[in-house]
Design a protein around this motif. Structure first.
Motif, PDB file in Angstrom:
ATOM      1  N   GLY A 163       0.807  -1.206   0.000  1.00 40.57           N
ATOM      2  CA  GLY A 163       0.000   0.000   0.000  1.00 40.57           C
ATOM      3  C   GLY A 163       0.845   1.262   0.000  1.00 40.57           C
ATOM      4  O   GLY A 163       1.984   1.271   0.461  1.00 40.57           O
ATOM      5  N   THR A 164       0.281   2.328  -0.579  1.00 37.13           N
ATOM      6  CA  THR A 164       0.915   3.647  -0.572  1.00 37.13           C
ATOM      7  C   THR A 164      -0.122   4.696  -0.176  1.00 37.13           C
ATOM      8  O   THR A 164      -1.328   4.506  -0.387  1.00 37.13           O
ATOM      9  CB  THR A 164       1.488   4.021  -1.952  1.00 37.13           C
ATOM     10  OG1 THR A 164       0.419   4.019  -2.915  1.00 37.13           O
ATOM     11  CG2 THR A 164       2.559   3.037  -2.376  1.00 37.13           C
ATOM     12  N   GLU A 165       0.360   5.790   0.396  1.00 39.13           N
ATOM     13  CA  GLU A 165      -0.526   6.888   0.773  1.00 39.13           C
ATOM     14  C   GLU A 165       0.189   8.216   0.512  1.00 39.13           C
ATOM     15  O   GLU A 165       1.350   8.392   0.902  1.00 39.13           O
ATOM     16  CB  GLU A 165      -0.898   6.797   2.253  1.00 39.13           C
ATOM     17  CG  GLU A 165      -1.748   7.966   2.741  1.00 39.13           C
ATOM     18  CD  GLU A 165      -1.938   7.962   4.248  1.00 39.13           C
ATOM     19  OE1 GLU A 165      -2.959   7.409   4.702  1.00 39.13           O
ATOM     20  OE2 GLU A 165      -1.069   8.483   4.967  1.00 39.13           O
TER      21      GLU A 165
ATOM     22  N   MET B 122      -5.564  18.358   3.577  1.00 37.36           N
ATOM     23  CA  MET B 122      -6.438  17.573   4.444  1.00 37.36           C
ATOM     24  C   MET B 122      -6.901  16.266   3.790  1.00 37.36           C
ATOM     25  O   MET B 122      -7.749  15.564   4.338  1.00 37.36           O
ATOM     26  CB  MET B 122      -7.657  18.401   4.842  1.00 37.36           C
ATOM     27  CG  MET B 122      -8.499  18.895   3.674  1.00 37.36           C
ATOM     28  SD  MET B 122      -9.728  20.136   4.170  1.00 37.36           S
ATOM     29  CE  MET B 122     -10.706  19.210   5.332  1.00 37.36           C
ATOM     30  N   PHE B 123      -6.333  15.912   2.633  1.00 40.39           N
ATOM     31  CA  PHE B 123      -6.749  14.709   1.914  1.00 40.39           C
ATOM     32  C   PHE B 123      -5.641  13.656   1.944  1.00 40.39           C
ATOM     33  O   PHE B 123      -4.452  13.976   1.854  1.00 40.39           O
ATOM     34  CB  PHE B 123      -7.096  15.029   0.458  1.00 40.39           C
ATOM     35  CG  PHE B 123      -8.283  15.930   0.296  1.00 40.39           C
ATOM     36  CD1 PHE B 123      -9.565  15.402   0.321  1.00 40.39           C
ATOM     37  CD2 PHE B 123      -8.111  17.292   0.136  1.00 40.39           C
ATOM     38  CE1 PHE B 123     -10.667  16.221   0.170  1.00 40.39           C
ATOM     39  CE2 PHE B 123      -9.206  18.131  -0.013  1.00 40.39           C
ATOM     40  CZ  PHE B 123     -10.492  17.594   0.008  1.00 40.39           C
ATOM     41  N   ASP B 124      -6.040  12.389   2.033  1.00 40.62           N
ATOM     42  CA  ASP B 124      -5.141  11.251   1.906  1.00 40.62           C
ATOM     43  C   ASP B 124      -5.603  10.410   0.717  1.00 40.62           C
ATOM     44  O   ASP B 124      -6.753   9.964   0.681  1.00 40.62           O
ATOM     45  CB  ASP B 124      -5.159  10.379   3.172  1.00 40.62           C
ATOM     46  CG  ASP B 124      -4.675  11.130   4.393  1.00 40.62           C
ATOM     47  OD1 ASP B 124      -3.700  11.886   4.265  1.00 40.62           O
ATOM     48  OD2 ASP B 124      -5.263  10.944   5.479  1.00 40.62           O
TER      49      ASP B 124
ATOM     50  N   GLY C 160      -3.948 -10.165  -4.189  1.00 40.23           N
ATOM     51  CA  GLY C 160      -3.956 -10.282  -5.637  1.00 40.23           C
ATOM     52  C   GLY C 160      -4.842  -9.298  -6.365  1.00 40.23           C
ATOM     53  O   GLY C 160      -4.948  -9.353  -7.593  1.00 40.23           O
ATOM     54  N   TYR C 161      -5.477  -8.355  -5.664  1.00 43.10           N
ATOM     55  CA  TYR C 161      -6.388  -7.395  -6.281  1.00 43.10           C
ATOM     56  C   TYR C 161      -5.982  -5.972  -5.898  1.00 43.10           C
ATOM     57  O   TYR C 161      -5.475  -5.727  -4.806  1.00 43.10           O
ATOM     58  CB  TYR C 161      -7.831  -7.654  -5.827  1.00 43.10           C
ATOM     59  CG  TYR C 161      -8.334  -9.033  -6.163  1.00 43.10           C
ATOM     60  CD1 TYR C 161      -8.713  -9.367  -7.459  1.00 43.10           C
ATOM     61  CD2 TYR C 161      -8.421 -10.019  -5.183  1.00 43.10           C
ATOM     62  CE1 TYR C 161      -9.173 -10.643  -7.772  1.00 43.10           C
ATOM     63  CE2 TYR C 161      -8.877 -11.296  -5.476  1.00 43.10           C
ATOM     64  CZ  TYR C 161      -9.254 -11.603  -6.777  1.00 43.10           C
ATOM     65  OH  TYR C 161      -9.700 -12.856  -7.079  1.00 43.10           O
ATOM     66  N   TYR C 162      -6.269  -5.033  -6.821  1.00 43.89           N
ATOM     67  CA  TYR C 162      -5.968  -3.626  -6.560  1.00 43.89           C
ATOM     68  C   TYR C 162      -6.949  -3.054  -5.542  1.00 43.89           C
ATOM     69  O   TYR C 162      -8.121  -3.458  -5.466  1.00 43.89           O
ATOM     70  CB  TYR C 162      -6.043  -2.815  -7.850  1.00 43.89           C
ATOM     71  CG  TYR C 162      -4.945  -3.138  -8.838  1.00 43.89           C
ATOM     72  CD1 TYR C 162      -3.643  -2.727  -8.594  1.00 43.89           C
ATOM     73  CD2 TYR C 162      -5.214  -3.850 -10.003  1.00 43.89           C
ATOM     74  CE1 TYR C 162      -2.622  -3.027  -9.489  1.00 43.89           C
ATOM     75  CE2 TYR C 162      -4.204  -4.156 -10.910  1.00 43.89           C
ATOM     76  CZ  TYR C 162      -2.906  -3.736 -10.641  1.00 43.89           C
ATOM     77  OH  TYR C 162      -1.897  -4.045 -11.519  1.00 43.89           O
ATOM     78  N   THR C 163      -6.471  -2.109  -4.750  1.00 43.46           N
ATOM     79  CA  THR C 163      -7.304  -1.426  -3.768  1.00 43.46           C
ATOM     80  C   THR C 163      -7.162   0.084  -3.949  1.00 43.46           C
ATOM     81  O   THR C 163      -6.117   0.572  -4.394  1.00 43.46           O
ATOM     82  CB  THR C 163      -6.901  -1.791  -2.328  1.00 43.46           C
ATOM     83  OG1 THR C 163      -5.586  -1.265  -2.062  1.00 43.46           O
ATOM     84  CG2 THR C 163      -6.872  -3.290  -2.136  1.00 43.46           C
ATOM     85  N   TYR C 164      -8.222   0.822  -3.586  1.00 43.04           N
ATOM     86  CA  TYR C 164      -8.215   2.272  -3.693  1.00 43.04           C
ATOM     87  C   TYR C 164      -8.878   2.848  -2.447  1.00 43.04           C
ATOM     88  O   TYR C 164      -9.822   2.247  -1.898  1.00 43.04           O
ATOM     89  CB  TYR C 164      -8.973   2.740  -4.935  1.00 43.04           C
ATOM     90  CG  TYR C 164      -8.507   2.083  -6.215  1.00 43.04           C
ATOM     91  CD1 TYR C 164      -7.418   2.593  -6.914  1.00 43.04           C
ATOM     92  CD2 TYR C 164      -9.142   0.940  -6.702  1.00 43.04           C
ATOM     93  CE1 TYR C 164      -6.977   1.986  -8.084  1.00 43.04           C
ATOM     94  CE2 TYR C 164      -8.719   0.329  -7.865  1.00 43.04           C
ATOM     95  CZ  TYR C 164      -7.632   0.854  -8.550  1.00 43.04           C
ATOM     96  OH  TYR C 164      -7.191   0.238  -9.703  1.00 43.04           O
ATOM     97  N   GLY C 165      -8.402   4.004  -2.021  1.00 43.95           N
ATOM     98  CA  GLY C 165      -8.990   4.613  -0.842  1.00 43.95           C
ATOM     99  C   GLY C 165      -8.732   6.097  -0.775  1.00 43.95           C
ATOM    100  O   GLY C 165      -7.869   6.645  -1.484  1.00 43.95           O
ATOM    101  N   ILE C 166      -9.500   6.748   0.088  1.00 45.57           N
ATOM    102  CA  ILE C 166      -9.351   8.183   0.309  1.00 45.57           C
ATOM    103  C   ILE C 166      -9.648   8.482   1.771  1.00 45.57           C
ATOM    104  O   ILE C 166     -10.475   7.813   2.404  1.00 45.57           O
ATOM    105  CB  ILE C 166     -10.289   8.990  -0.619  1.00 45.57           C
ATOM    106  CG1 ILE C 166      -9.971  10.486  -0.519  1.00 45.57           C
ATOM    107  CG2 ILE C 166     -11.756   8.701  -0.310  1.00 45.57           C
ATOM    108  CD1 ILE C 166     -10.685  11.325  -1.549  1.00 45.57           C
TER     109      ILE C 166
ATOM    110  N   LEU D  95     -12.338  10.843   8.372  1.00 42.55           N
ATOM    111  CA  LEU D  95     -13.243  10.031   7.568  1.00 42.55           C
ATOM    112  C   LEU D  95     -12.433   9.263   6.529  1.00 42.55           C
ATOM    113  O   LEU D  95     -11.645   9.860   5.785  1.00 42.55           O
ATOM    114  CB  LEU D  95     -14.273  10.921   6.882  1.00 42.55           C
ATOM    115  CG  LEU D  95     -15.270  10.235   5.937  1.00 42.55           C
ATOM    116  CD1 LEU D  95     -16.159   9.274   6.719  1.00 42.55           C
ATOM    117  CD2 LEU D  95     -16.110  11.271   5.201  1.00 42.55           C
ATOM    118  N   ASP D  96     -12.613   7.939   6.463  1.00 39.15           N
ATOM    119  CA  ASP D  96     -11.871   7.095   5.531  1.00 39.15           C
ATOM    120  C   ASP D  96     -12.830   6.211   4.747  1.00 39.15           C
ATOM    121  O   ASP D  96     -13.836   5.728   5.293  1.00 39.15           O
ATOM    122  CB  ASP D  96     -10.884   6.201   6.289  1.00 39.15           C
ATOM    123  CG  ASP D  96      -9.803   6.998   6.986  1.00 39.15           C
ATOM    124  OD1 ASP D  96      -9.009   7.647   6.285  1.00 39.15           O
ATOM    125  OD2 ASP D  96      -9.759   6.977   8.228  1.00 39.15           O
ATOM    126  N   ALA D  97     -12.516   5.997   3.479  1.00 37.28           N
ATOM    127  CA  ALA D  97     -13.297   5.100   2.626  1.00 37.28           C
ATOM    128  C   ALA D  97     -12.334   4.294   1.767  1.00 37.28           C
ATOM    129  O   ALA D  97     -11.300   4.807   1.322  1.00 37.28           O
ATOM    130  CB  ALA D  97     -14.271   5.884   1.751  1.00 37.28           C
TER     131      ALA D  97
END
Length: 258
Positions: free
Chosen positions: A175-177, A182-184, A192-198, A207-209
């Protein structure tokens, strides 16, 4: 007290998977844990520390394969009756962490052994005790840093090192961030699958999603299960006299981000 902490939590988990449409049966797991944990850490050297925790867990539930006969007349009560196992278990966690703050990107390496030797449950009010909690050895490596208005972190984690039945692709997580004001913004690789978040710092909360997938089969790419997770976190800080020092979301100070 430095390097010392206690925690209490209640955790619920429910999953079900239908098989064979012609003659349906359902693989179902229901667990509820109520646990108390106490732990601490000991500095071994300027860069290395050892930590340990002892926990008591009250668990109810388990896994069951439910056939056609029960499915045709199932209610919430009859389904939960299949998971009547209850018991108490005592577990032990051990870990080491090395922080090399004198090096570029402040690399950190940690090794954790959760549920050392596995946690066995003793039955309480049921005829059977819940299944034991298998131990899990986890190796983690990460780097990170900050410049004005911008932060960066990246890491790789190798889970279930001691489980020879799990395929390597399901054990690795990356993972990378990137933090901008104020945004991450986050991206990674999970089973084995891509992930995305903010993430969004709301000053009084964080607040995280995230959108990710887990592998329900034996190897990556076999049976993808896509999920979305949303979280809202509050941080409270007190001084030794229990006066409120801080109430807010994620902090941007370099020391706290590491």
């Amino acid at each position: 007290l430095p390097c010392f902490g206690v925690s209490v939590y209640d955790f619920g988990h429910l999953t079900f998977l239908l098989h064979n449409p012609a003659n349906p049966n359902m693989e179902m797991t229901y667990l509820n844990d109520y646990a108390f944990s106490i732990g601490g850490a000991i500095p071994i050297s300027p860069v290395l520390s050892m930590g340990m925790a002892v926990k008591r867990t009250t668990r109810a539930g388990g896994s069951a394969l439910i056939g056609t006969a029960l499915l045709s007349s199932a209610t919430s009560t009859t389904l939960l009756d299949q998971f009547s196992k209850k018991g108490d278990g005592y577990g032990f966690d051990l870990g080491f962490v090395g922080r090399f703050e004198s090096l570029p990107m402040n690399p950190t390496v940690s090794l954790a052994w959760k549920d050392v030797g596995s946690t066995q449950f003793l039955k309480t009010t049921s005829a059977e005790a819940p299944d034991r909690q298998k131990d899990n050895i986890v190796l983690n490596m990460q780097v990170g840093g900050n410049i004005p208005l911008l932060g960066f972190r990246a890491g790789i984690e190798y889970r279930h090192i001691n489980d020879s039945t799990e395929q390597l692709g399901k054990k690795l997580h990356l993972g990378t961030e990137i933090s901008i004001l104020m945004f991450d913004l986050r991206a990674g690789f999970y089973q084995g699958y891509y992930t995305y978040g903010i993430g969004l710092d709301l000053l009084f909360a964080q607040l995280d999603a995230a959108m990710y997938s887990i592998e329900k089969g034996a190897y990556p790419g076999q049976s993808q299960d896509q999920r979305i997770q949303v979280g809202l976190n509050f941080n409270l800080s007190f001084d030794p006299s229990f006066h409120l020092m801080d109430f807010g979301g994620k902090k941007r100070k370099v020391k706290q981000r590491r």
